[in-house]
Write a protein that holds these residues in place. Structure first.
Motif, PDB file in Angstrom:
ATOM      1  N   UNK B 488       0.826  -1.200   0.000  1.00  0.00           N
ATOM      2  CA  UNK B 488       0.000   0.000   0.000  1.00  0.00           C
ATOM      3  C   UNK B 488       0.857   1.246   0.000  1.00  0.00           C
ATOM      4  N   UNK B 489       2.076   1.119   0.524  1.00  0.00           N
ATOM      5  CA  UNK B 489       2.935   2.293   0.541  1.00  0.00           C
ATOM      6  C   UNK B 489       3.562   2.590  -0.808  1.00  0.00           C
ATOM      7  N   UNK B 490       3.579   1.621  -1.687  1.00  0.00           N
ATOM      8  CA  UNK B 490       4.348   1.781  -2.923  1.00  0.00           C
ATOM      9  C   UNK B 490       3.482   1.786  -4.180  1.00  0.00           C
ATOM     10  N   UNK B 491       2.360   1.080  -4.127  1.00  0.00           N
ATOM     11  CA  UNK B 491       1.670   0.798  -5.389  1.00  0.00           C
ATOM     12  C   UNK B 491       0.443   1.666  -5.655  1.00  0.00           C
ATOM     13  N   UNK B 492       0.172   1.808  -6.953  1.00  0.00           N
ATOM     14  CA  UNK B 492      -1.030   2.540  -7.354  1.00  0.00           C
ATOM     15  C   UNK B 492      -2.219   1.597  -7.449  1.00  0.00           C
ATOM     16  N   UNK B 493      -1.986   0.468  -8.080  1.00  0.00           N
ATOM     17  CA  UNK B 493      -3.030  -0.552  -8.215  1.00  0.00           C
ATOM     18  C   UNK B 493      -2.555  -1.811  -7.505  1.00  0.00           C
ATOM     19  N   UNK B 505      -9.135  -6.875  -7.383  1.00  0.00           N
ATOM     20  CA  UNK B 505      -8.290  -5.877  -8.022  1.00  0.00           C
ATOM     21  C   UNK B 505      -8.829  -4.505  -7.702  1.00  0.00           C
ATOM     22  N   UNK B 506      -7.943  -3.604  -7.354  1.00  0.00           N
ATOM     23  CA  UNK B 506      -8.436  -2.262  -7.054  1.00  0.00           C
ATOM     24  C   UNK B 506      -7.305  -1.264  -6.940  1.00  0.00           C
ATOM     25  N   UNK B 507      -7.644  -0.007  -6.792  1.00  0.00           N
ATOM     26  CA  UNK B 507      -6.600   0.990  -6.598  1.00  0.00           C
ATOM     27  C   UNK B 507      -6.251   1.028  -5.122  1.00  0.00           C
ATOM     28  N   UNK B 508      -5.213   1.760  -4.819  1.00  0.00           N
ATOM     29  CA  UNK B 508      -4.729   1.809  -3.450  1.00  0.00           C
ATOM     30  C   UNK B 508      -5.823   2.247  -2.473  1.00  0.00           C
ATOM     31  N   UNK B 509      -6.629   3.181  -2.885  1.00  0.00           N
ATOM     32  CA  UNK B 509      -7.679   3.694  -1.992  1.00  0.00           C
ATOM     33  C   UNK B 509      -8.634   2.595  -1.561  1.00  0.00           C
ATOM     34  N   UNK B 510      -8.914   1.669  -2.515  1.00  0.00           N
ATOM     35  CA  UNK B 510      -9.911   0.652  -2.231  1.00  0.00           C
ATOM     36  C   UNK B 510      -9.523  -0.247  -1.086  1.00  0.00           C
ATOM     37  N   UNK B 511      -8.245  -0.309  -0.771  1.00  0.00           N
ATOM     38  CA  UNK B 511      -7.828  -1.242   0.257  1.00  0.00           C
ATOM     39  C   UNK B 511      -7.797  -0.613   1.642  1.00  0.00           C
TER      40      UNK B 511
END
Lengths: 268, 617, 316
Positions: B488-493, B505-511
């Motif tokens: 979560x600190x590094x990735x966009x998706x 599958x989702x963007x960082x926000x979704x998690x």
């Protein structure tokens, strides 16, 4: 010098000294020997050690010292060449087999396993029966006898190295097989294979002198250390230097190399 | 109130090959009151295991205790004879090692090994001991407690072995148990069960314990006291609450910072919809390809993903999820059995041997274990020069210059180029690894667990480097990990893999908040939080049954899912559901249902991000 | 259980294939003779027709692979031809000598293996202490000396100086115990010495490798005594490598037997083989070589069985 002592330990240093001594003798011996090896110097056979004849005389009255020096030349020279040949062949084949496809690797390994299943002396005997005992043939025979052993070790090393990630990285780059084998794998094999070379040397010395002792190795008029023991056998009852000297020579050579190799292994 | 353990002035030295003495730990002093748990925390090389072993007056080969006293009750262990020491080990003090798999004798049945301490110390009859062992198995929540003892170690899973080792340690009712990184080798979702079992047993029986770890969050759950070690010396020592909330030493603060990854702002997703990498229907495995097109040992099934230019895709999964296989398949190192991989509209052959040099250049892989990824026979400079010569045909002068530039990019001094790579530290090796990948000037770099083998502080630095490289060079990354916090600190998706299938599958926000796929939910909730009491709150996660990863077309998470629908989930394959927040999950439940279930039953996780909306608590 | 049987069958199959390859190698080598053996046998005076006739009679005009098949068939049927030097059937010569060699090998094995295991386990238990260094040094010396020198020195000490034993083995029929010992003492001692050297060294290495495993450390931390560590933990896991070591060493035995039978004039199959080399008696030579190789492969197969049976991961 001090760092060498620390690296090898006292036994290793002793081993190195013995090894170098015999290498020296085999090179320089014939030049500084007091008599020619075939020359009869005294009609008294099996003379004990004396100032005139440092190691006495043999069963025909020849100078034992000169004959031992000459014999060392054959033993050390042949063994070195044979071990070198076996190491080069075995390492090359092992490396090739490890980087080749499965089918090729399997077939080569099977053949080598079969060769390994023949006890060394038996194999040598069969070869001698077929091909004779001239010096070049002996060289070839002893080299071929030990090639499968070197192959097995080299292949096992190469296979282990092959599974390392850095090999995967190189493969993923698109590097060819030859580059992989020679630049990536081989440098990591050199040190263990050198140690193995030392061991093979000792094995060849043992095999060769045993064959000569049986009369099937180095043939007269040439004589290696094993032949010297054989021909002077009757001097055993008197404890004549004619038989003790070549025996001591063989023992000190093999023990010396063994000590040296052992100290290399334990220090790494 | 007497202390059970008191260590004074401990100093341990090691004798190297060159006969030189080196101090490993010194000035170690601490005490443990009865019934408390003391944590020894530090990174690798800090000396924590050495100290833990010294509590039994045991030192590994080449090391010995040079100075100091170790008091168990009132006895100084240093004054005991060897037989007295032997009678103490396994009876009054027990040890639970880091790797259960190698600590069990492979040719002895488990029960015999567990009972061995009782045989050595003649403490009880075999029958009584066996009964006690089975009882312990039950308490530690092991499956089939009556029969598990008759198995061999290789027939039992890692998490179970770890708990069996705890049983082995407890059978003689010792006064002190030493837990040496017992959960480090386990998956996060397994770890939580093991931790809970340990904590329960320790608390119920009032056992005094020492807990060694490098993971602050785990320590926060287990310990009353914390000792922070760095380079063989104590940096800081105190009650857990104090250390976590108000550390005073700089090194401790560094450790805390590394445990709280700060989420930097997301790189502005340029609405340039062009994807760099597109993967459709990828399947891969090992062994011969059977008649139905599937490999004998299938690992991945029907994977679809895409990575945009200049962005980072995270792939998360635990052991057996197939995440490393995914990297190998995309790189062509493992030929895929089905599916298409496209790099900017160009289809890549599934075998590496069939790809062109240019295609190989554009996708680079960085492996997890930097030790085995660099050829020990080559110097750093040589390792970096090779791809320059191979891909760009650079000659010596240009190559030397470029090597210096590359080293600079990864923040390594140019003098390192002449060093054999065996002399480098773990972090430095990983930087060289990265530099080598950059030397090819790729479009995409696949990072396979590149920080998993590194200490947290070093790992954080590497992650920062990756982000920096992306900003400066616009390279796309696929970042594979088992640690969702790092991702979560590094990735966009982010995509989530379970048993070879993509489940979310989702963007960082979704998690940041539910709804998630049930597996993602379990994963996120199993990551220990850096606050005490988190473990106690997790009591109501359903006990996991050993997973049967044979999902095929059905949901792979079926056996472990706590919200599965009988009659539906075990009969039909789950559809892809787009959730309102933008992510997609493979599940029979709708987004609203998932949200409701997940908010109700569990405290929502708060990963203390720099900017995000925290729910609840 | 199924996997074990499968694995054993697979190993058996591989051994048989290897044996076949070995026979091919032996056949190949013995047919590498430069020159024409028939011509040599008959001498320079023989006319081409006579040479041709003898060649046909001996079957030497057929292509190699047919000769190979014939030879293989004769081996398997138990009648590998006639000895060129003695004019007797090879089978008869071999069956006369084989039991004696087996007797020698058997006694040596019975003496050497237990002793070697004992020395090896002892050295490993006390590894890195003076006891271990002492043992290792002696072993190294012994291994470095060729058998013929060991035999020579043994004769020197026991026959010449001490006069206890005779240097030549009589091997009489129905020997008394004293005669038996007198016959076998020197040969067995010579052979055993080298064997013990090899085996104990490999046993020690195998055990030490196990002792360095984490599960042994775990046992130490449970308070296990040293003997418990070695005997109950390390040893059972070292069975595979030790069995291998024993098999390998017994192959050295086969080489050593050649020397010992010659030096002590012992009428066994190895000395028969050496004679056949000197006489270029190929039928005899080939048969003897195949016997040795088969013996070795049997030993290796038995070592494989030990290794497979002792591997707990194969049990169910």
């Amino acid at each position: 010098m001090k760092s060498l002592y620390r690296y090898l330990g006292i036994t290793g240093l002793a081993g190195l000294a013995l090894t170098l001594f015999w290498v020296l003798v085999s090179f320089v011996g014939p030049l500084i020997a007091p008599y020619s090896p075939g020359e009869i110097v005294n009609y008294d056979v099996f003379l004990p050690m004396s100032w005139e004849h440092l190691l006495g005389t043999d069963y025909l009255g020849r100078s034992v010292l000169s004959r031992v020096m000459d014999g060392a030349r054959f033993t050390v020279g042949l063994a070195f060449a044979a071990a070198l040949l076996a190491s080069l062949l075995g390492t090359g084949l092992g490396l090739f087999s490890a980087v080749s496809g499965k089918a090729l690797d399997e077939s080569i390994s099977r053949v080598m396993d079969a060769l390994l299943s023949i006890p060394n002396k038996i194999f040598a005997l069969v070869m001698i029966a077929a091909l004779g005992s001239s010096i070049p043939i002996l060289l070839l025979i002893t080299a071929i006898t030990y090639t499968p052993g070197v192959f097995r070790i080299a292949r096992s090393l190469a296979v282990n190295i092959n599974q390392m990630d850095y090999i995967q990285v190189a493969r993923a780059r698109g590097e060819g097989r030859i580059y992989l084998a020679s630049v990536e794998v081989l440098p990591n094999m050199i040190h263990p294979m050198l140690t193995d070379f030392g061991l093979r040397f000792v094995y060849v010395v043992l095999l060769l002198s045993s064959l000569s002792f049986l009369g099937l190795g180095v043939q007269p008029p040439n004589a290696d250390l094993g032949s010297l023991v054989r021909e002077n056998m009757s001097g055993l009852w008197e404890g004549a230097p004619a038989i003790m000297a070549p025996a001591a020579a063989i023992i000190s050579l093999t023990i010396g190399v063994n000590l040296f190799i052992d100290s290399l292994r334990s220090s790494r | 109130m007497s202390d059970l353990i008191r260590v004074e002035n401990l100093r341990i030295v090691a004798r190297g090959d060159d006969d030189q003495e080196k101090t490993i730990v010194k000035n170690i002093e601490f005490s443990i009151p009865r019934g408390e748990v003391l944590a020894l925390i530090g990174e690798s090389g800090s000396g924590k295991t050495t100290i833990a072993l010294a509590l039994m007056r045991y030192a590994r080969r080449g090391c010995h205790i040079d100075e100091g006293s170790i008091f168990l009750d009132d006895t100084d262990l240093m004054s005991l004879s060897q037989p007295a020491l032997r009678s103490l080990r396994g009876r009054r003090i027990s040890y639970v090692a880091q790797s259960a798999a190698s600590s069990f004798n492979p040719s002895m049945r488990i029960m015999n090994q567990i009972l061995e301490s009782t045989q050595i110390h003649y403490s009880m009859s075999r029958k009584a001991a066996e009964a006690k062992a089975v009882d312990l198995f039950r308490v530690l929540a092991l499956p089939n407690p009556e029969t598990i003892g008759s198995r061999y170690p290789h027939q039992v899973s890692g998490g179970q072995l770890q708990r069996l080792m705890a049983a082995m340690a407890m059978i003689t009712d010792p006064e002190l148990i030493i837990f040496d990184e017992p959960t480090t080798a386990l998956d996060v979702t397994t770890q939580i069960d093991v931790l809970r079992a340990f904590k329960q047993v320790v608390q119920e029986r009032g056992i005094t314990a020492v807990y060694v770890s490098h993971d602050l969050a785990v320590v926060a759950q287990m310990a009353d006291q914390v000792v922070v070690l760095n380079n063989g010396e104590i940096c800081e020592m105190g009650r857990t609450a104090q250390i976590i909330n108000a550390p005073s030493d700089d090194y401790t603060k560094q450790l805390m910072a590394a445990a709280h990854p700060v989420l930097t702002g997301v790189a502005e997703t340029n609405e340039n919809d062009e994807s760099l990498l597109s993967v459709k229907g990828l399947a891969a495995g090992y062994g011969k390809i059977r008649r139905d097109g599937r490999p004998a040992i299938p690992i991945l099934q029907d994977i679809n993903l895409s990575i945009k230019h200049g962005s980072t895709l995270g792939v998360i999964g635990e052991s057996g999820s197939g995440k490393s296989t995914l990297a190998l398949a995309i790189a062509g190192l493992l030929p895929s059995s089905a599916g298409i991989v496209k790099l900017a509209d160009e289809v890549l052959p599934n075998r590496m041997e069939l790809r062109s040099r240019d295609q190989l250049k554009r996708v680079q892989v960085v492996f997890q274990n930097a030790d085995t990824a660099l050829n020990p026979a080559h110097s750093v400079g040589r390792i970096l020069a090779r791809p320059l010569a191979f891909y760009h045909g650079m000659t010596k002068d240009a190559s030397d210059k470029r090597v210096r530039e590359l080293l600079d990019l990864v923040h390594l001094p140019p003098s390192i180029a002449d060093q054999p790579c065996t002399r480098l530290s773990g972090g430095q090796k990983q930087r060289v690894n990265l530099a080598r990948a950059l030397a090819a000037e790729p479009d995409l770099i696949l990072c396979d667990e590149v920080t998993s083998a590194l200490d947290t502080v070093v790992a954080t630095a590497i992650l920062d480097l990756l982000k920096e490289l992306q900003r400066e060079l616009g390279i796309s990354f696929m970042f594979i990990s088992h640690d969702i916090t790092t991702l979560r600190g590094v990735c966009d998706q982010v995509i989530v893999l379970y048993a070879g299938q993509k489940v979310e599958e989702g963007s960082r926000k979704n998690f940041a908040a539910p709804p998630f796929h049930p597996y993602t939910n379990l994963l996120i909730n199993s990551v220990p939080e850096l606050e005490q009491g988190w473990l106690d709150r997790k009591k109501h996660i359903r006990q996991t049954i050993p997973a049967n990863a044979d999902g095929q077309q059905l949901c792979g998470f079926l056996d472990r899912c706590s919200v599965r629908i009988e009659g539906k989930c075990d009969k039909q394959s789950p559809p892809w559901v787009a959730l309102s927040e933008g992510s997609e999950v493979s599940c029979h439940l709708s987004g609203e249902e998932l949200k409701r279930l997940q908010q109700h039953s569990l405290q929502t996780p708060t990963l203390k991000p720099a900017s995000s909306n925290a729910e609840g608590g | 259980m199924n996997t074990i049987v499968n694995l054993l069958l697979k190993r058996l199959g591989i051994s048989l294939v290897t044996l076949l390859l070995v026979s091919a190698v032996v056949f190949l080598i013995t047919n590498l003779l430069p020159g024409d053996p028939v011509q040599e046998m008959l001498g320079q005076a023989a006319t081409p027709e006579v040479v041709e006739a003898l060649r046909t009679k001996l079957g030497l005009n057929q292509p190699a692979y047919i000769r190979y098949m014939n030879w293989l068939g004769s081996l398997l049927s138990g009648d590998p031809g006639v000895s060129l030097a003695n004019n007797m059937p090879v089978a008869e010569l071999v069956s006369d000598r084989l039991p004696r060699s087996l007797m020698l090998a058997g006694i040596t094995t019975l003496v050497a293996v237990p002793f070697a295991l004992f020395v090896g386990i002892l050295a490993a238990s006390y590894s890195d202490t003076r006891v271990d260094h002492f043992i290792s040094t002696i072993v190294m010396f012994v291994v470095a000396v060729p058998e013929f020198l060991i035999a020579t020195i043994a004769v020197l000490i026991f026959s010449v100086h001490l006069g206890w034993l005779s240097a030549v083995s009589y091997a009489p029929q129905d020997p008394t115990l004293q005669e038996f010992i007198a016959t076998y003492a020197l040969p067995v001692m010579t052979l055993s010495l080298v064997l013990v050297g090899q085996m104990s060294r490999m046993t020690r290495a195998a055990l030490i490798e196990q002792m360095q495993q984490p599960y042994v450390e775990m046992a130490i931390l449970k308070g296990a005594s040293h003997s418990r560590l070695v005997l109950r933990h390390a040893l059972p896991n070292a069975v595979g490598p030790i069995a291998n070591a024993v098999a390998l060493s017994l192959s050295y035995l086969m080489g050593g037997v050649v020397i010992v039978e010659v030096i002590f004039n012992y009428p066994g199959i190895a000395s028969l083989m050496v004679d056949s080399v000197t006489n270029r008696d190929f039928p005899l030579l080939q048969a003897c070589a195949m016997l040795f190789c088969t013996g070795y492969l049997i030993l290796v197969f038995m070592a494989d069985i030990c290794a497979i049976l002792s591997n707990p991961k194969l049990r169910n």
